[in-house]
Design a protein around this motif. Structure first.
Motif, PDB file in Angstrom:
ATOM      1  N   CYS A   1       0.835  -1.213   0.000  1.00 26.69           N
ATOM      2  CA  CYS A   1       0.000   0.000   0.000  1.00 26.69           C
ATOM      3  C   CYS A   1       0.866   1.258   0.000  1.00 26.69           C
ATOM      4  O   CYS A   1       0.586   2.215  -0.739  1.00 26.69           O
ATOM      5  CB  CYS A   1      -0.915  -0.002   1.221  1.00 26.69           C
ATOM      6  N   ILE A   2       1.905   1.254   0.822  1.00 32.80           N
ATOM      7  CA  ILE A   2       2.792   2.419   0.909  1.00 32.80           C
ATOM      8  C   ILE A   2       3.484   2.679  -0.432  1.00 32.80           C
ATOM      9  O   ILE A   2       3.620   3.821  -0.874  1.00 32.80           O
ATOM     10  CB  ILE A   2       3.837   2.218   2.027  1.00 32.80           C
ATOM     11  N   ARG A   3       3.900   1.596  -1.080  1.00 35.10           N
ATOM     12  CA  ARG A   3       4.620   1.728  -2.352  1.00 35.10           C
ATOM     13  C   ARG A   3       3.676   1.883  -3.547  1.00 35.10           C
ATOM     14  O   ARG A   3       4.138   2.133  -4.665  1.00 35.10           O
ATOM     15  CB  ARG A   3       5.516   0.511  -2.571  1.00 35.10           C
ATOM     16  N   GLY A   4       2.406   1.718  -3.315  1.00 30.39           N
ATOM     17  CA  GLY A   4       1.446   1.830  -4.409  1.00 30.39           C
ATOM     18  C   GLY A   4       1.506   0.663  -5.376  1.00 30.39           C
ATOM     19  O   GLY A   4       1.128   0.793  -6.538  1.00 30.39           O
ATOM     20  N   ASN A   5       1.959  -0.493  -4.902  1.00 29.24           N
ATOM     21  CA  ASN A   5       2.053  -1.685  -5.739  1.00 29.24           C
ATOM     22  C   ASN A   5       0.740  -2.472  -5.603  1.00 29.24           C
ATOM     23  O   ASN A   5       0.589  -3.330  -4.741  1.00 29.24           O
ATOM     24  CB  ASN A   5       3.244  -2.551  -5.308  1.00 29.24           C
ATOM     25  N   TYR A   6      -0.216  -2.176  -6.479  1.00 30.45           N
ATOM     26  CA  TYR A   6      -1.551  -2.750  -6.344  1.00 30.45           C
ATOM     27  C   TYR A   6      -1.614  -4.205  -6.803  1.00 30.45           C
ATOM     28  O   TYR A   6      -2.507  -4.947  -6.389  1.00 30.45           O
ATOM     29  CB  TYR A   6      -2.553  -1.897  -7.118  1.00 30.45           C
ATOM     30  N   GLU A   7      -0.673  -4.592  -7.637  1.00 30.94           N
ATOM     31  CA  GLU A   7      -0.639  -6.005  -8.045  1.00 30.94           C
ATOM     32  C   GLU A   7      -0.273  -6.884  -6.856  1.00 30.94           C
ATOM     33  O   GLU A   7      -0.921  -7.895  -6.597  1.00 30.94           O
ATOM     34  CB  GLU A   7       0.361  -6.206  -9.181  1.00 30.94           C
ATOM     35  N   ASN A   8       0.760  -6.489  -6.105  1.00 31.39           N
ATOM     36  CA  ASN A   8       1.127  -7.236  -4.905  1.00 31.39           C
ATOM     37  C   ASN A   8       0.042  -7.154  -3.838  1.00 31.39           C
ATOM     38  O   ASN A   8      -0.161  -8.097  -3.065  1.00 31.39           O
ATOM     39  CB  ASN A   8       2.438  -6.706  -4.333  1.00 31.39           C
ATOM     40  N   LEU A   9      -0.641  -6.025  -3.799  1.00 34.30           N
ATOM     41  CA  LEU A   9      -1.756  -5.875  -2.859  1.00 34.30           C
ATOM     42  C   LEU A   9      -2.843  -6.901  -3.157  1.00 34.30           C
ATOM     43  O   LEU A   9      -3.432  -7.498  -2.247  1.00 34.30           O
ATOM     44  CB  LEU A   9      -2.318  -4.457  -2.946  1.00 34.30           C
ATOM     45  N   PHE A  10      -3.087  -7.116  -4.436  1.00 32.83           N
ATOM     46  CA  PHE A  10      -4.070  -8.129  -4.841  1.00 32.83           C
ATOM     47  C   PHE A  10      -3.623  -9.524  -4.416  1.00 32.83           C
ATOM     48  O   PHE A  10      -4.414 -10.313  -3.894  1.00 32.83           O
ATOM     49  CB  PHE A  10      -4.268  -8.093  -6.358  1.00 32.83           C
ATOM     50  N   TYR A  11      -2.336  -9.833  -4.618  1.00 33.73           N
ATOM     51  CA  TYR A  11      -1.822 -11.149  -4.237  1.00 33.73           C
ATOM     52  C   TYR A  11      -1.921 -11.357  -2.730  1.00 33.73           C
ATOM     53  O   TYR A  11      -2.220 -12.475  -2.270  1.00 33.73           O
ATOM     54  CB  TYR A  11      -0.372 -11.300  -4.694  1.00 33.73           C
ATOM     55  N   CYS A  12      -1.687 -10.307  -1.951  1.00 37.98           N
ATOM     56  CA  CYS A  12      -1.818 -10.412  -0.492  1.00 37.98           C
ATOM     57  C   CYS A  12      -3.260 -10.720  -0.099  1.00 37.98           C
ATOM     58  O   CYS A  12      -3.516 -11.587   0.750  1.00 37.98           O
ATOM     59  CB  CYS A  12      -1.361  -9.118   0.172  1.00 37.98           C
ATOM     60  N   GLY A  13      -4.190 -10.011  -0.706  1.00 38.98           N
ATOM     61  CA  GLY A  13      -5.599 -10.267  -0.422  1.00 38.98           C
ATOM     62  C   GLY A  13      -6.014 -11.670  -0.833  1.00 38.98           C
ATOM     63  O   GLY A  13      -6.774 -12.341  -0.113  1.00 38.98           O
ATOM     64  N   LEU A  14      -5.490 -12.129  -1.971  1.00 38.20           N
ATOM     65  CA  LEU A  14      -5.792 -13.489  -2.430  1.00 38.20           C
ATOM     66  C   LEU A  14      -5.258 -14.523  -1.449  1.00 38.20           C
ATOM     67  O   LEU A  14      -5.948 -15.496  -1.113  1.00 38.20           O
ATOM     68  CB  LEU A  14      -5.187 -13.704  -3.816  1.00 38.20           C
ATOM     69  N   ALA A  15      -4.029 -14.309  -0.961  1.00 38.64           N
ATOM     70  CA  ALA A  15      -3.433 -15.247  -0.009  1.00 38.64           C
ATOM     71  C   ALA A  15      -4.239 -15.307   1.287  1.00 38.64           C
ATOM     72  O   ALA A  15      -4.505 -16.395   1.817  1.00 38.64           O
ATOM     73  CB  ALA A  15      -1.985 -14.846   0.281  1.00 38.64           C
ATOM     74  N   LEU A  16      -4.634 -14.150   1.801  1.00 38.24           N
ATOM     75  CA  LEU A  16      -5.420 -14.118   3.037  1.00 38.24           C
ATOM     76  C   LEU A  16      -6.749 -14.842   2.867  1.00 38.24           C
ATOM     77  O   LEU A  16      -7.233 -15.525   3.779  1.00 38.24           O
ATOM     78  CB  LEU A  16      -5.649 -12.669   3.471  1.00 38.24           C
ATOM     79  N   PHE A  17      -7.348 -14.669   1.702  1.00 39.08           N
ATOM     80  CA  PHE A  17      -8.619 -15.358   1.424  1.00 39.08           C
ATOM     81  C   PHE A  17      -8.418 -16.868   1.357  1.00 39.08           C
ATOM     82  O   PHE A  17      -9.180 -17.639   1.946  1.00 39.08           O
ATOM     83  CB  PHE A  17      -9.207 -14.844   0.112  1.00 39.08           C
ATOM     84  N   LEU A  18      -7.366 -17.306   0.658  1.00 39.70           N
ATOM     85  CA  LEU A  18      -7.111 -18.735   0.515  1.00 39.70           C
ATOM     86  C   LEU A  18      -6.749 -19.387   1.847  1.00 39.70           C
ATOM     87  O   LEU A  18      -7.032 -20.566   2.064  1.00 39.70           O
ATOM     88  CB  LEU A  18      -5.992 -18.967  -0.503  1.00 39.70           C
ATOM     89  N   PHE A  19      -6.113 -18.614   2.751  1.00 38.61           N
ATOM     90  CA  PHE A  19      -5.735 -19.148   4.053  1.00 38.61           C
ATOM     91  C   PHE A  19      -6.936 -19.662   4.848  1.00 38.61           C
ATOM     92  O   PHE A  19      -6.798 -20.601   5.644  1.00 38.61           O
ATOM     93  CB  PHE A  19      -5.004 -18.092   4.887  1.00 38.61           C
TER      94      PHE A  19
END
Length: 275
Positions: free
Chosen positions: A42-60
């Protein structure tokens, strides 16, 4: 009047996971890492990685969700491996670019996928046949075959997904490989005799050299490699499962990875005990 079973929610996930302290510890550790990576993204504005983080949390949370909503008992070892698999593929593989940094990373994960899906396939028979009155006495060979076929089906469907993402989404999930020899009947004209081209040193596209020191295969070899290692993982667990059934469930290792159905009688007993 029996109490109505509560549906799974994110709030009651913690209580479910804490039934196994090992699973809970792994879940918390991985979740903290992913949340930290999400903040940094979020700080770096990297929205692709932000999406991957959200996907990982959901899959967990999916393993506990399946346990709660479908009456499935997932062994702690299987749940830990699944969590680590999600972390290794989504966070390390995609965000950390481990797929490109470590050539064997993708191969290892596809082998694990074949192994884990075979374990799930082994448990499917009991899960789909959860009532004692309608149970069938199936041979170990049949159960091993079901597990193997289920694992290979998942592997093929995943390769379909990769192909679709490459063709429709413009991605490169089917990784390119460089080879020095090819065999083609297309170049033989009407004879249809295989033409062998060896020692390929360069490829030119529209008159421009790609400087890849060989022929650029655009996904076929990667797909076949993935299916082969998936096959290997599926075969290994199918053999383990075969001897597990043959010995009437005496194998401790197989029991760590095979999900089981929670029968209605067990659920009723637990409800009566808590009443």
């Amino acid at each position: 009047m029996p109490k109505k079973e509560k549906k799974w929610t994110f709030r009651n996930y913690k209580s479910k996971v804490m039934e196994s302290k090992g699973v809970f510890a792994v879940y918390v550790l991985l979740r903290v890492i992913v949340v930290a990576a999400m903040v940094i993204s979020c700080i770096r504005g990297n929205y692709e990685n932000l999406f991957y983080c959200g996907l990982a949390l959901f899959l967990f949370v999916l393993p506990a969700a399946f346990e709660k909503n479908f009456g499935i008992d997932i062994p702690g070892a299987l749940e830990v491996v699944v969590l680590l698999f999600i972390f290794a593929s989504v966070v390390l593989g995609e965000m950390g670019s481990y797929y490109t940094k470590f050539p064997m990373w993708d191969t290892i994960l596809h082998t694990m996928n074949g192994f884990l899906c075979a374990a799930v396939g082994f448990g499917l028979v009991e899960i789909l046949n959860r009532t004692k009155k309608e149970s069938f006495d199936l041979s170990p060979v049949f159960l091993a075959l079901v597990a193997f076929c289920f694992s290979m089906t998942i592997g093929v469907l995943w390769e379909f997904f990769e192909f679709g993402m490459d063709v429709i989404g413009g991605k490169d999930m089917q990784k390119d490989m460089v080879v020095q020899n090819i065999v083609s009947t297309y170049l033989s004209g009407n004879t249809k005799e295989p033409v062998v081209i060896e020692n390929i040193k360069d490829v030119m596209v529209n008159g421009v050299s790609l400087d890849v020191d060989g022929y650029l295969d655009i996904g076929l070899l990667d797909t076949m490699k993935d299916l082969l290692v998936n096959f290997a993982g599926a075969v290994v667990f199918s053999i383990i499962g075969f001897f597990y059934v043959k010995s009437n469930g005496a194998g401790k290792f197989a029991r760590l990875f095979i999900p089981k159905a929670i029968r209605k009688e067990e659920t009723d007993d637990e409800t009566d005990g808590k009443a």
